[in-house]
Scaffold this motif. Structure first.
Motif, PDB file in Angstrom:
ATOM      1  N   GLN A  15       0.805  -1.225   0.000  1.00 59.13           N
ATOM      2  CA  GLN A  15       0.000   0.000   0.000  1.00 59.13           C
ATOM      3  C   GLN A  15       0.834   1.269   0.000  1.00 59.13           C
ATOM      4  O   GLN A  15       0.337   2.342  -0.333  1.00 59.13           O
ATOM      5  CB  GLN A  15      -0.943   0.013   1.211  1.00 59.13           C
ATOM      6  N   GLY A  16       2.106   1.162   0.403  1.00 55.64           N
ATOM      7  CA  GLY A  16       2.965   2.342   0.446  1.00 55.64           C
ATOM      8  C   GLY A  16       2.635   3.301   1.560  1.00 55.64           C
ATOM      9  O   GLY A  16       3.041   4.463   1.540  1.00 55.64           O
ATOM     10  N   SER A  17       1.874   2.819   2.560  1.00 55.08           N
ATOM     11  CA  SER A  17       1.420   3.704   3.634  1.00 55.08           C
ATOM     12  C   SER A  17       1.017   2.873   4.839  1.00 55.08           C
ATOM     13  O   SER A  17       0.319   1.866   4.699  1.00 55.08           O
ATOM     14  CB  SER A  17       0.244   4.557   3.155  1.00 55.08           C
ATOM     15  N   TYR A  18       1.447   3.302   6.035  1.00 55.60           N
ATOM     16  CA  TYR A  18       1.014   2.630   7.260  1.00 55.60           C
ATOM     17  C   TYR A  18      -0.485   2.833   7.490  1.00 55.60           C
ATOM     18  O   TYR A  18      -1.176   1.931   7.961  1.00 55.60           O
ATOM     19  CB  TYR A  18       1.792   3.169   8.458  1.00 55.60           C
ATOM     20  N   THR A  31      -0.125  -0.624  16.224  1.00 57.38           N
ATOM     21  CA  THR A  31       0.077  -2.073  16.219  1.00 57.38           C
ATOM     22  C   THR A  31       0.848  -2.505  14.977  1.00 57.38           C
ATOM     23  O   THR A  31       1.780  -3.313  15.045  1.00 57.38           O
ATOM     24  CB  THR A  31      -1.279  -2.807  16.259  1.00 57.38           C
ATOM     25  N   LEU A  32       0.461  -1.942  13.842  1.00 55.59           N
ATOM     26  CA  LEU A  32       1.134  -2.266  12.586  1.00 55.59           C
ATOM     27  C   LEU A  32       2.600  -1.842  12.638  1.00 55.59           C
ATOM     28  O   LEU A  32       3.499  -2.590  12.242  1.00 55.59           O
ATOM     29  CB  LEU A  32       0.420  -1.577  11.421  1.00 55.59           C
ATOM     30  N   SER A  33       2.834  -0.629  13.127  1.00 55.77           N
ATOM     31  CA  SER A  33       4.210  -0.119  13.228  1.00 55.77           C
ATOM     32  C   SER A  33       5.050  -0.999  14.145  1.00 55.77           C
ATOM     33  O   SER A  33       6.226  -1.262  13.853  1.00 55.77           O
ATOM     34  CB  SER A  33       4.196   1.317  13.757  1.00 55.77           C
ATOM     35  N   ASP A  34       4.442  -1.471  15.238  1.00 55.55           N
ATOM     36  CA  ASP A  34       5.169  -2.339  16.176  1.00 55.55           C
ATOM     37  C   ASP A  34       5.575  -3.641  15.508  1.00 55.55           C
ATOM     38  O   ASP A  34       6.680  -4.148  15.730  1.00 55.55           O
ATOM     39  CB  ASP A  34       4.302  -2.631  17.406  1.00 55.55           C
ATOM     40  N   GLY A  44      17.902  -7.061  12.441  1.00 58.33           N
ATOM     41  CA  GLY A  44      18.860  -5.966  12.328  1.00 58.33           C
ATOM     42  C   GLY A  44      18.919  -5.365  10.942  1.00 58.33           C
ATOM     43  O   GLY A  44      19.998  -5.100  10.399  1.00 58.33           O
ATOM     44  N   VAL A  45      17.746  -5.131  10.333  1.00 58.62           N
ATOM     45  CA  VAL A  45      17.686  -4.633   8.966  1.00 58.62           C
ATOM     46  C   VAL A  45      16.770  -3.413   8.893  1.00 58.62           C
ATOM     47  O   VAL A  45      16.038  -3.096   9.829  1.00 58.62           O
ATOM     48  CB  VAL A  45      17.154  -5.717   7.998  1.00 58.62           C
ATOM     49  N   LYS A  46      16.821  -2.729   7.754  1.00 57.02           N
ATOM     50  CA  LYS A  46      15.939  -1.610   7.473  1.00 57.02           C
ATOM     51  C   LYS A  46      15.141  -1.957   6.222  1.00 57.02           C
ATOM     52  O   LYS A  46      15.709  -2.186   5.146  1.00 57.02           O
ATOM     53  CB  LYS A  46      16.758  -0.337   7.234  1.00 57.02           C
ATOM     54  N   LEU A  47      13.806  -2.008   6.339  1.00 59.65           N
ATOM     55  CA  LEU A  47      12.947  -2.405   5.222  1.00 59.65           C
ATOM     56  C   LEU A  47      12.262  -1.218   4.553  1.00 59.65           C
ATOM     57  O   LEU A  47      11.876  -1.306   3.387  1.00 59.65           O
ATOM     58  CB  LEU A  47      11.883  -3.400   5.709  1.00 59.65           C
ATOM     59  N   PHE A  48      12.093  -0.118   5.307  1.00 63.68           N
ATOM     60  CA  PHE A  48      11.400   1.052   4.770  1.00 63.68           C
ATOM     61  C   PHE A  48      12.183   2.322   5.056  1.00 63.68           C
ATOM     62  O   PHE A  48      12.917   2.405   6.042  1.00 63.68           O
ATOM     63  CB  PHE A  48      10.005   1.206   5.395  1.00 63.68           C
ATOM     64  N   VAL A  55       5.829   5.682   2.698  1.00 58.56           N
ATOM     65  CA  VAL A  55       7.095   5.008   2.919  1.00 58.56           C
ATOM     66  C   VAL A  55       7.640   4.513   1.580  1.00 58.56           C
ATOM     67  O   VAL A  55       6.896   4.300   0.629  1.00 58.56           O
ATOM     68  CB  VAL A  55       6.955   3.807   3.888  1.00 58.56           C
ATOM     69  N   LYS A  56       8.955   4.321   1.540  1.00 58.52           N
ATOM     70  CA  LYS A  56       9.620   3.802   0.359  1.00 58.52           C
ATOM     71  C   LYS A  56      10.416   2.577   0.762  1.00 58.52           C
ATOM     72  O   LYS A  56      11.100   2.572   1.790  1.00 58.52           O
ATOM     73  CB  LYS A  56      10.543   4.867  -0.239  1.00 58.52           C
ATOM     74  N   LEU A  57      10.316   1.518  -0.032  1.00 55.62           N
ATOM     75  CA  LEU A  57      11.034   0.288   0.262  1.00 55.62           C
ATOM     76  C   LEU A  57      12.531   0.464   0.039  1.00 55.62           C
ATOM     77  O   LEU A  57      12.957   1.104  -0.931  1.00 55.62           O
ATOM     78  CB  LEU A  57      10.522  -0.847  -0.628  1.00 55.62           C
TER      79      LEU A  57
END
Length: 300
Positions: A15-18, A31-34, A44-48, A55-57
């Motif tokens: 969706q590109g959006s929380y 909850t989604l952000s958690d 130990g990674v960064k996905l967004f 947000v951008k992948l």
């Protein structure tokens, strides 16, 4: 691996959006952000990366999205394989449609052919239809008009026309049509943003330089009908959805092409699934029958 975290990532990535992802999964945004944060911290990674309100992948996020798409497809494939082994004697099909008028009769035919298949139907505007499909919350979508999307298989089904609605006591209620310019200065009832019918109507308004007096926004076709019947303004709806309601009166717009084509849509990856392919086969048979009846009524 935590399935809730993976589904949370997939929803946000799709969706590109929380905010939109939280609405699709019916959970709160915190909850989604958690879930996403826990997934990132665990490995130990960064996905967004944050980008304005969306947000951008990251590169790793794009690679993971490709995997989660295949994962959800394989889950559906496994379920459909078991269903196929039973000869479509059981299973379930989820549908999100823009209105009940077109899809419900077809679902009735599908149920009579495959009574063991459970059917779940939800209704929403065109934006909701595409969101549900991409989030794997629906197997089949029904929507007016369709923007080419490489992920989707779409089949045009029926052409329709958008008509103007006035209450039965309106001065135009004795007429069968109007010129589009007559809407200038009138109080209009508009569908919500994300509605294709609204987009078609607004395009025509810009083309004909129509400037309404005031507007009222209503978030559903049923709400539109009730608002018009209550005398809150002039509305619009697809001609096939007018039905028999003596409180409202439809009017054709003579000089504007307010045409709409209804489409049945599914993810390309889901199209081979037995229940979905069986539904599209029924759709094709229905169209063929209608074409034969039209030919019989209009011989050369």
């Amino acid at each position: 691996m935590n399935n809730a975290q993976i589904r949370a990532f997939h929803a946000v990535a799709s969706q590109g959006s929380y905010t939109k992802a939280a609405e699709l999964l019916h959970v709160t945004q915190p909850t989604l952000s958690d879930h996403v944060k826990a997934l990132e911290e665990r490995y130990g990674v960064k996905l967004f990366q944050r980008q304005g309100r969306g947000v951008k992948l990251t590169g790793l996020g794009r690679a993971l999205l490709d995997i989660t798409r295949r994962q959800f497809y394989l889950e559906a494939e496994a379920e459909q394989l078991l269903t196929r082994a039973q000869g479509l004697l059981s299973g379930r099909i989820f549908v999100t449609a823009d209105s009940p008028y077109l899809v419900v009769p077809l679902l009735g035919d599908f149920y009579r052919r495959y009574p063991g298949i459970e059917i779940s139907v939800h209704f929403g505007n065109s934006e909701r239809v595409l969101q549900d499909l991409k989030a794997h919350r629906a197997d089949i979508g029904v929507m007016p008009e369709y923007i080419e999307d490489s992920q989707m298989h779409a089949q045009a089904y029926k052409k329709d026309q958008v008509v103007v609605l006035v209450p039965s006591g309106h001065e135009w209620a004795r007429r069968s049509s109007i010129q589009f310019e007559e809407l200038n200065g009138q109080r209009l009832i508009m569908r919500e943003q994300g509605s294709t019918t609204r987009a078609i109507f607004e395009q025509a308004m810009r083309r004909y330089e129509i400037r309404p007096g005031t507007t009222l926004e209503i978030g559903s076709r049923e709400g539109m009908r009730e608002a018009v019947a209550a005398g809150l303004g002039i509305g619009y709806i697809s001609a096939s959805e007018v039905g028999h309601d003596n409180r409202i009166h439809p009017l054709v717009v003579r000089d504007a092409a307010l045409n709409v084509t209804e489409y049945f849509v599914c993810l390309k990856e889901s199209y081979p699934m037995p229940t979905i392919s069986a539904f599209f086969e029924l759709l094709n048979n229905t169209q063929d029958t209608a074409a034969l009846e039209t030919d019989a009524q209009n011989p050369a």
